[in-house]
Structures are given as structure tokens and as C-alpha cells.
Design an enzyme around this catalytic site. Structure first.
Site, PDB file in Angstrom:
ATOM      1  N   THR A  12       0.837  -1.205   0.000  1.00  0.00           N
ATOM      2  CA  THR A  12       0.000   0.000   0.000  1.00  0.00           C
ATOM      3  C   THR A  12       0.871   1.254   0.000  1.00  0.00           C
ATOM      4  OG1 THR A  12      -1.589  -1.262   1.323  1.00  0.00           O
ATOM      5  CG2 THR A  12      -1.929   1.117   1.193  1.00  0.00           C
ATOM      6  N   ALA A  13       1.955   1.245   0.785  1.00  0.00           N
ATOM      7  CA  ALA A  13       2.821   2.438   0.875  1.00  0.00           C
ATOM      8  C   ALA A  13       3.473   2.735  -0.467  1.00  0.00           C
ATOM      9  CB  ALA A  13       3.886   2.237   1.961  1.00  0.00           C
ATOM     10  N   SER A  36       9.515  -7.048  -4.894  1.00  0.00           N
ATOM     11  CA  SER A  36       9.948  -8.430  -4.985  1.00  0.00           C
ATOM     12  C   SER A  36       8.801  -9.317  -5.450  1.00  0.00           C
ATOM     13  CB  SER A  36      10.438  -8.894  -3.608  1.00  0.00           C
ATOM     14  OG  SER A  36      10.712 -10.273  -3.650  1.00  0.00           O
ATOM     15  N   VAL A  44      -2.582  -6.969   5.080  1.00  0.00           N
ATOM     16  CA  VAL A  44      -3.683  -6.424   5.880  1.00  0.00           C
ATOM     17  C   VAL A  44      -3.596  -4.902   5.785  1.00  0.00           C
ATOM     18  CG1 VAL A  44      -3.993  -8.292   7.550  1.00  0.00           C
ATOM     19  CG2 VAL A  44      -2.170  -6.630   7.899  1.00  0.00           C
ATOM     20  N   LYS A  75     -16.842   3.495   6.511  1.00  0.00           N
ATOM     21  CA  LYS A  75     -16.571   3.298   7.947  1.00  0.00           C
ATOM     22  C   LYS A  75     -17.010   4.564   8.660  1.00  0.00           C
ATOM     23  CE  LYS A  75     -12.615   3.514  11.082  1.00  0.00           C
ATOM     24  NZ  LYS A  75     -11.142   3.694  11.117  1.00  0.00           N
ATOM     25  N   PRO A  93     -16.915   8.216  16.534  1.00  0.00           N
ATOM     26  CA  PRO A  93     -17.403   8.510  15.193  1.00  0.00           C
ATOM     27  C   PRO A  93     -16.608   9.604  14.485  1.00  0.00           C
ATOM     28  CG  PRO A  93     -18.688   9.729  16.762  1.00  0.00           C
ATOM     29  CD  PRO A  93     -17.617   9.001  17.552  1.00  0.00           C
ATOM     30  N   VAL A 199      15.353  -6.887  -4.574  1.00  0.00           N
ATOM     31  CA  VAL A 199      16.563  -6.075  -4.331  1.00  0.00           C
ATOM     32  C   VAL A 199      17.487  -6.878  -3.424  1.00  0.00           C
ATOM     33  CG1 VAL A 199      17.477  -4.028  -3.168  1.00  0.00           C
ATOM     34  CG2 VAL A 199      15.477  -3.833  -4.677  1.00  0.00           C
ATOM     35  N   GLY A 362      -2.365   3.234  10.187  1.00  0.00           N
ATOM     36  CA  GLY A 362      -1.241   2.901   9.295  1.00  0.00           C
ATOM     37  C   GLY A 362      -1.298   3.645   7.988  1.00  0.00           C
ATOM     38  N   TYR A 452       1.118  18.746  19.013  1.00  0.00           N
ATOM     39  CA  TYR A 452       1.471  18.856  17.590  1.00  0.00           C
ATOM     40  C   TYR A 452       0.438  18.101  16.753  1.00  0.00           C
ATOM     41  CZ  TYR A 452       6.020  20.110  19.539  1.00  0.00           C
ATOM     42  OH  TYR A 452       7.030  20.711  20.259  1.00  0.00           O
TER      43      TYR A 452
END
Ligand SMILES: Cc1cc2nc3c(=O)[nH]c(=O)nc-3n(C[C@H](O)[C@H](O)[C@H](O)COP(=O)(O)OP(=O)(O)OC[C@H]3O[C@@H](n4cnc5c(N)ncnc54)[C@H](O)[C@@H]3O)c2cc1C
Ligand SMILES: N[C@@H](Cc1c[nH]c2cc(Cl)ccc12)C(=O)O
Length: 517
Positions: A12-13, A36, A44, A75, A93, A199, A362, A452
Site C-alpha cells: 500500500t505504501a 519483490s 492487511v 466506515k 465517530p 533487491v 497505518g 502537535y
């Protein structure tokens, strides 16, 4: 002008990074993504923050473009089940906290003598979720919440700039692998070079900067900026550049998970439009409803439970539908890299840092990192101040979310196992301990939460404190003298709005089924 990016990792990243930078800089940037063929993605990562809509808007994507392809649903909250005691639940919520005469409605709720559901009394969405409804009407229009959809002046702002402006009423849940696949097509169509190869080596020059990565079959791949999206292994940032990793394990002991993807007839089951976190003896189980299946998993601490016991508990929890479903056991690296941008390497995703997915942070971390890298994209001088600004922002977001998650365990009333008793006595960040003392006197506000930007507004803290039930809270004494009329009108308005919506909105499943045509 440096403009050659090499992304290592196609989870995903990796694909969120590739697609966003192509949307941001078009043909003025050259991107190669190498992933790879025999090291899988973590597999997940299905629930999000509501802010993720800015990511899809930035890519020029509408819900109907990508949601059906990713079996996605809405969601409307996280539902915390059995964190206070067996049978109790509450919602966190995506709905702005109303205030009356300068006091949050929750303060008036405490003054009136608490009922068992602060969320139903102070928010409209709690009843919408309980009824399994969509936040969009049949014609697709959004419930007329204070949020103004698609306001032009908001387009293109980063999440940091959006904070506190309006609260969009829902986030998304989707199949992570299908989103990565969708973004692969989006990226390659826009010129990203996709190399499927492993790699084997990362080469450094005499300054210790990355000069290239060597693959099994495609030789060396070189660029200006290297983005490490290799997941928990942190191949470039932590291994090649030896950047230290700061563990959060001393305050967040959950270091393991076992996940199941359970095919389900969602029309027959119906969709509860939220992520559910059900507390267990040594952690909690997530349940995420998608179109066609349910994503579920037990997040636990190996110090209290073995992987075999965790899997057995999860299978019992799911029931017969889990019988032939293979389990995915995951060891989670909890914490963050000391710096996520070192020399000419930036880590994004699990390689940068991670906390357990209790509030689905995440992908929020990834999205925030991408926006901040685009904003602080380096010039030919590699100005170190840009790296410093970026690293501060990433560290603050992760340290802030860590505090917020620790609060869930400290505030949870249940103490029926050693795991939950230890949660009350375990050391917590000193800054959080000081904040909790203030919140016992006055509910969280922008002055007393983590100072922050970390993606969570003060009302999120109120929900956890009021819902978990383990920390005594008092109303502001001033409310004993104040005229309650306006507050009573606000509570009645919520009850009326709840009645209107629960009588008119479509079932969540029906709305998604119609979207798929
Ligand atoms: C149990 C669990 C539940 C989660 N739930 C959520 C959630 O609900 N919401 C949320 O927002 N986030 C969640 N997350 C986090 C989410 O899964 C991740 O943020 C997301 O999947 C991004 O992962 P990644 O791309 O950083 O790493 P990965 O998905 O692990 O991808 C790593 C990539 O690197 C590649 N790679 C590795 N080594 C090499 C090599 N040597 N050469 C080439 N390629 C290589 C792999 O092939 C893979 O493509 C969860 C995480 C876990 C562990
Ligand atoms: N900026 C986040 C903050 C947020 C507000 N409510 C919730 C609820 C949950 Cl479950 C997560 C996150 C949030 C956002 O708007 O998504």
C-alpha cells in the site's frame, strides 16, 4: 532539479507514494517502483481515517471509480466492544462535537447525570450506525451534516491544513491488495516504471548516501531519491543506512496479530458500517465488513498469549465460516524510526513506523508522509532544514498517535485478566500522565491534548475517556450555575435529527450494492 525517484516496495505504501507523486508532478518526475516477486506485502490494512478522501480527490478519483474495484465500504466509526465490561459498547465517530455556550456538549451530558450512551446522546451517527445505514441518501447526496462536501477552497490542502475545518462523516474500508492493484494500474498508466524483482543489495557512495539498488535479474537501479516502502524490514533506512528504531513496546505491548479473510454473504449478514474492536483476554479482535467478505484479526501481546491460542480464539470468535480459511500470522514492529528521512532515503509505511491498528492509523501515516514529502520535496541543494521539518512532522504524528492509543488501555475499565490489570499499572508516557490529570478536572480541548498535529481532534479523546469508563470525569462546576435551556435544545435537536435520518437513509449494504451497478 533532482527528479528521479526509486521506490522499493509494492505494498500500500509503495503504490500510494507512486500514484500521488505522479498526480503531483506528472511527467516532470521519473518514478521506478521495484517490488519483490517472492516477498509478499503484509496483506492487511483495510480501514482508514476520513482524511483519506483527500488522497483520492488529489488523484482525481471519485468513489464510483475505485470503491467497487476494492470491495470497499464506508466506515462511520470504530465501535469499541467489551472494553469497559462484557456487553458494553460505544462509538468513536467521524462527527464534530457540538458545543453550547462555550462548553462541549459532553460537559453538559456529564452535568445532566450520565446515561449509558454518551455517543447516542451527543452524536447523530451512533444511531445511524446502530441501524446499519448509509451516510449517503439513495441519490448519493450526503446527509446535511455541518460538512460542506467538495468545497473548492479546500481542494489540494494537506490534512494538516484541513484539521479542525470540517469533519467528514465517514472513512473507507477496502481490500488492501485490491487497492494496491488499482493504484498499480493508475501509476503505470501515468508513466511509473514497474519492475518485479528482488533487491539483493543497497549500494552506498563515499558519503554514505544511496547510489543504487542491485536486483536479481534487472541489474542496478539508480535514482536521486530512494523511498523505502519495504515494510517492517526497513531494508534501505534501517538496514543499509543503519537508522535506529525507537520501540514503543514498553507502553504498547501488543506485538503480534493473526488475520483471517472470511468470505461472507454480506447481503444476508448486512453491513454494520464501522470497524469493530472487540476486547479479548490479551488484546482485541478487529472486524471489518467489506463487499463479499469480512476482514478480521486478533491483535495481541505474545507475552500473554501464544500464536496458537490467538488463532484458536479468533476462529471460535468468527465461527464456522472461518473453518477453511488460512490464517496469516504477523509479527508487528511497534514504534518508529529515529528519523524517516536520512540522506537521500525516505521511509514511508511500515518501514518508517507503526502502531497497532486500533484506530486504523497505518494508512493515515502513509498519506501524511506522502503529503509532507511532496511539500518538502528536496531541491538540488538537499537543504537539511527540509529533512528536519519533515522528520519532526513524522515523529510528532507517530508519538501523538502512540499517546492516544495508550490512553485506550489506561482508560479501559475492564480488569478481569492480568493483561488488563497490567494495562493500568504499566508505565505510560509522562506527558500523557500529566494530560490525564488535567482531563480528570476538565475534558480534553485543543490546549490539553498532544500539542502537535497527529490527526486526532480533542473530541476523539473525549470519546475514549467517556466510553472506556475507567477514569472518573466530572462536569465543569460552572455548569451548575449555567442556564441549561440551550443545551436541552441541542440534545433535543440531536434526537430529532436522529429520528429523521434513521427513518430515511438506505441500508448500507443496499447503497454499496447499487454503487456496483
Ligand atoms: C495486523 C495489521 C493490521 C493492520 N490494519 C490496518 C488498518 O486497518 N488500517 C490501516 O490504515 N493500516 C493497517 N495496518 C497497516 C497497513 O497494513 C500498512 O500500513 C500497509 O499495508 C502498508 O504496508 P507497507 O506497504 O509499508 O508494507 P508491506 O505491505 O509489507 O509491503 C512491503 C513491500 O516491500 C517489498 N519488498 C520487501 N523486501 C523487498 C526486496 N528485498 N526487494 C524488493 N521488494 C521488497 C514487498 O514485496 C512488498 O511489496 C495494519 C498492519 C498490521 C500488521
Ligand atoms: N482526522 C481524523 C480524526 C478522526 C475524527 N474521528 C475519528 C474517528 C476515527 Cl475511528 C478515527 C479518526 C477520527 C479523521 O477525520 O479521520
Amino acid at each position: 532539479m533532482l527528479n528521479k525517484i526509486v521506490i522499493v516496495g509494492g505494498g500500500t505504501a509503495g503504490w500510494m507514494t507512486a500514484s500521488y507523486f505522479k498526480a503531483a508532478f506528472g511527467d516532470r518526475i521519473d518514478i521506478t517502483l521495484v517490488e519483490s516477486g517472492h516477498v509478499g506485502a503484509v496483506g492487511v490494512g483495510e480501514a482508514t481515517f476520513s482524511d483519506i478522501r483527500h488522497f483520492f480527490e488529489f488523484l482525481g478519483l471519485k468513489e464510483k471509480d475505485w470503491m467497487p474495484a476494492c470491495n470497499a465500504t464506508y466506515k462511520l466509526a470504530v465501535k469499541f466492544e467489551n472494553w469497559r465490561e462484557e456487553g458494553h459498547y460505544f462509538y468513536h465517530p467521524f462527527e464534530q462535537m457540538r458545543s453550547v455556550n462555550g462548553f462541549p456538549l459532553t460537559d453538559w451530558w456529564l452535568r445532566n447525570g450520565p446515561t449509558d450512551r454518551f455517543d447516542k446522546d451527543c452524536f447523530v451517527m451512533a444511531s445511524v450506525i446502530d441501524a446499519g445505514l448509509s451516510p449517503r441518501k439513495e441519490d448519493g447526496t450526503l446527509i446535511d451534516s455541518p460538512f460542506v462536501e467538495g468545497a473548492d477552497e479546500m481542494a489540494g490542502l494537506t490534512m494538516v491544513e484541513h484539521q479542525g475545518k470540517t469533519q467528514f462523516p465517514y472513512a473507507y474500508q477496502f481490500e488492501a491488495s485490491l487497492l494496491a492493484k488499482y493504484l498499480t494500474t493508475y501509476s503505470v498508466e501515468r508513466g511509473v516504471k514497474h519492475v518485479v524483482d528482488h533487491v539483493e543489495q543497497v549500494t552506498l557512495d563515499e558519503r554514505g548516501w544511496i547510489s543504487g539498488v542491485t536486483t536479481t535479474d534487472h541489474g542496478d537501479i539508480t535514482g536521486d531519491l530512494y523511498i523505502d516502502c519495504t515494510g517492517f524490514r526497513g531494508l534501505l533506512l534501517n538496514k543499509a543506512l543503519e537508522t535506529p528504531f525507537i520501540s514503543y513496546k514498553d507502553t504498547l505491548p501488543n506485538d503480534s496479530a493473526v488475520a483471517l479473510q472470511v468470505p461472507m454473504d454480506m447481503e444476508r449478514r448486512g453491513i454494520l458500517p464501522c470497524t469493530t474492536a472487540t476486547a479479548q483476554d490479551a488484546g482485541w479482535i478487529w472486524t471489518i465488513p467489506l463487499m463479499g467478505r469480512v476482514g478480521t484479526g486478533y491483535v495481541y501481546a505474545k507475552d500473554y498469549l501464544s500464536p496458537e491460542e490467538a488463532e484458536r480464539t479468533l476462529r471460535e470468535f468468527v465461527g464456522p465460516a472461518a473453518a477453511d480459511v488460512p490464517a496469516n500470522h504477523i509479527t508487528m514492529r511497534i514504534g518508529r524510526s529515529e528519523n524517516s528521512w536520512v540522506k537521500n532515503c525516505v521511509a514511508i509505511g511500515l518501514s518508517s513506523g507503526f502502531v497497532e491498528p486500533l484506530e486504523s492509523t497505518g494508512i493515515f501515516f502513509i498519506h501524511h508522509a506522502i503529503e509532507q514529502l511532496a511539500k518538502n520535496f528536496p531541491g538540488d541543494d538537499w537543504n537539511p532544514v527540509q529533512r528536519e521539518l519533515y522528520n519532526d512532522s513524522i515523529a510528532h504524528v507517530m508519538d501523538g498517535v502512540r499517546e492516544f492509543l495508550v490512553l485506550h488501555y489506561v482508560a479501559a475499565k475492564r480488569n478481569d485478566t492480568q493483561y488488563w490489570r497490567d494495562a493500568k499499572t504499566r508505565a505510560i508516557p509522562e506527558s500523557l500522565a500529566a494530560r490525564i490529570e488535567k482531563w480528570k478536572t476538565q475534558l480534553p480541548d485543543s490546549e490539553t491534548v498532544f500539542p502537535y498535529y497527529h490527526g486526532l481532534p480533542p473530541y476523539s479523546y473525549m470519546c475514549i475517556l467517556l466510553g472506556m469508563g475507567g477514569i472518573d470525569l466530572k462536569p465543569s462546576p460552572a455548569l451548575a450555575l449555567a442556564d441549561p435551556t440551550a443545551a436541552e435544545r441541542e440534545f433535543e435537536a440531536i434526537r430529532e435529527k436522529t429520528r429523521q435520518l434513521t427513518e430515511s437513509l438506505p441500508k448500507a449494504y443496499d447503497y454499496f450494492a447499487r454503487m456496483r451497478g
